[in-house]
Scaffold this motif. Structure first.
Motif, PDB file in Angstrom:
ATOM      1  N   ILE A   9     105.166   9.673 -43.187  1.00  0.00           N
ATOM      2  CA  ILE A   9     106.585   9.337 -43.111  1.00  0.00           C
ATOM      3  C   ILE A   9     106.678   7.866 -42.725  1.00  0.00           C
ATOM      4  O   ILE A   9     106.070   7.446 -41.734  1.00  0.00           O
ATOM      5  CB  ILE A   9     107.320  10.197 -42.070  1.00  0.00           C
ATOM      6  CG1 ILE A   9     107.230  11.678 -42.431  1.00  0.00           C
ATOM      7  CG2 ILE A   9     108.787   9.763 -41.969  1.00  0.00           C
ATOM      8  CD1 ILE A   9     107.832  12.601 -41.381  1.00  0.00           C
ATOM      9  N   ALA A 111     107.195  10.142 -47.446  1.00  0.00           N
ATOM     10  CA  ALA A 111     108.644  10.191 -47.268  1.00  0.00           C
ATOM     11  C   ALA A 111     109.101   8.933 -46.554  1.00  0.00           C
ATOM     12  O   ALA A 111     108.307   8.236 -45.916  1.00  0.00           O
ATOM     13  CB  ALA A 111     109.041  11.424 -46.451  1.00  0.00           C
ATOM     14  N   ALA A 153     112.824  14.190 -38.467  1.00  0.00           N
ATOM     15  CA  ALA A 153     111.409  14.084 -38.819  1.00  0.00           C
ATOM     16  C   ALA A 153     110.811  15.460 -39.092  1.00  0.00           C
ATOM     17  O   ALA A 153     109.990  15.628 -40.015  1.00  0.00           O
ATOM     18  CB  ALA A 153     110.643  13.383 -37.704  1.00  0.00           C
ATOM     19  N   VAL A 156     111.875  16.577 -42.486  1.00  0.00           N
ATOM     20  CA  VAL A 156     111.079  15.884 -43.505  1.00  0.00           C
ATOM     21  C   VAL A 156     109.695  16.522 -43.622  1.00  0.00           C
ATOM     22  O   VAL A 156     109.158  16.663 -44.722  1.00  0.00           O
ATOM     23  CB  VAL A 156     110.979  14.380 -43.188  1.00  0.00           C
ATOM     24  CG1 VAL A 156     109.997  13.688 -44.128  1.00  0.00           C
ATOM     25  CG2 VAL A 156     112.352  13.722 -43.279  1.00  0.00           C
ATOM     26  N   PHE A 169     103.324   9.090 -38.805  1.00  0.00           N
ATOM     27  CA  PHE A 169     104.644   8.450 -38.792  1.00  0.00           C
ATOM     28  C   PHE A 169     104.427   6.945 -38.618  1.00  0.00           C
ATOM     29  O   PHE A 169     103.968   6.498 -37.577  1.00  0.00           O
ATOM     30  CB  PHE A 169     105.503   9.000 -37.647  1.00  0.00           C
ATOM     31  CG  PHE A 169     106.974   8.726 -37.810  1.00  0.00           C
ATOM     32  CD1 PHE A 169     107.473   7.443 -37.696  1.00  0.00           C
ATOM     33  CD2 PHE A 169     107.863   9.746 -38.093  1.00  0.00           C
ATOM     34  CE1 PHE A 169     108.825   7.170 -37.854  1.00  0.00           C
ATOM     35  CE2 PHE A 169     109.212   9.501 -38.247  1.00  0.00           C
ATOM     36  CZ  PHE A 169     109.694   8.219 -38.134  1.00  0.00           C
TER      37      PHE A 169
END
Length: 220
Positions: A9, A111, A153, A156, A169
């Motif tokens: 992410i 993402a 998050a 996602v 992340f």
């Protein structure tokens, strides 16, 4: 110590794209409208990362910041200005486009998750990346709280089809590092963004990306 993963992410502002020029231009348009002092790039940087409304509040004259009606008016004007500005100078950081393309070619699931307004987050990604790059691009749409809340998050993560502990992340701010920690993900920082790498390391970043090679090594 960072170990390789396959689910990622990415934050947008300060991580994938340099956006502060357009953000500051829109903010100064709002400030001029109300007859207030314009801000410098440094002042803009001090107030980003917590969502557009908080960005506006922080850039307003202090005397008006607790007046919610005035904040509403300022936010509406800023949103109008930013809708005209947000694609003017915003661009990818050097090596980011190539790095993301490499991860995609190696089978990464990726993402984008931002505190920026959802429509503009999507529009920027559509401009800067091929259409099938990310499994989901999510900005602030009123459904999930702003980062560092983990709710967006974790949503996602469901879209990516991965457990939080298997997701990296990547971000440039304390907000991103805290989001990763709150969601049970692996925090990774970037050296080129809006906050110093020392801050990111102090908040648990497992590594700091400094180059295209570092981005490519995320998946090796």
């Amino acid at each position: 110590m960072y170990t390789a993963h396959r689910h990622f992410i990415f934050d947008l502002d300060g991580t994938l794209a340099y956006t502060i020029g357009d953000l500051r231009s829109a903010m100064n348009g709002m400030l001029r409208h109300f007859g207030w002092r314009e801000i410098s790039e440094e002042e803009a940087l001090q107030n980003i990362n917590f969502g557009a409304r908080q960005f506006v509040r922080g850039c307003m004259p202090e005397a008006y910041r607790e007046d919610e009606g005035m904040v509403d008016r300022a936010f509406a004007k800023y949103s109008e200005c930013y809708a005209k500005e947000y694609l003017k100078t915003t661009c990818l950081y050097p090596g980011v486009g190539e790095g993301i393309a490499y991860l995609k070619a190696q089978g990464a699931r990726m993402a984008v998750f931002s505190n920026k307004q959802d429509a503009q987050t999507k529009a920027i990604c559509e401009k800067l990346f091929p259409a099938d790059t990310f499994a989901i691009v999510l900005g602030n749409n009123g459904v999930f709280p702003h980062k560092p809340s983990p709710e967006g998050a974790l949503y996602v993560a469901e879209v990516l089809g991965a457990c939080p502990e298997d997701i990296v992340f990547v971000g440039d701010s304390d907000v991103d590092m805290k989001t990763a920690a709150n969601a049970g993900m692996h925090p990774v920082g970037v050296s080129w963004g809006y906050r110093p790498k020392e801050l990111l390391l102090s908040l648990g970043a497992e590594t700091i990306l400094t180059s295209l090679e570092d981005i490519e090594n995320l998946i090796k």
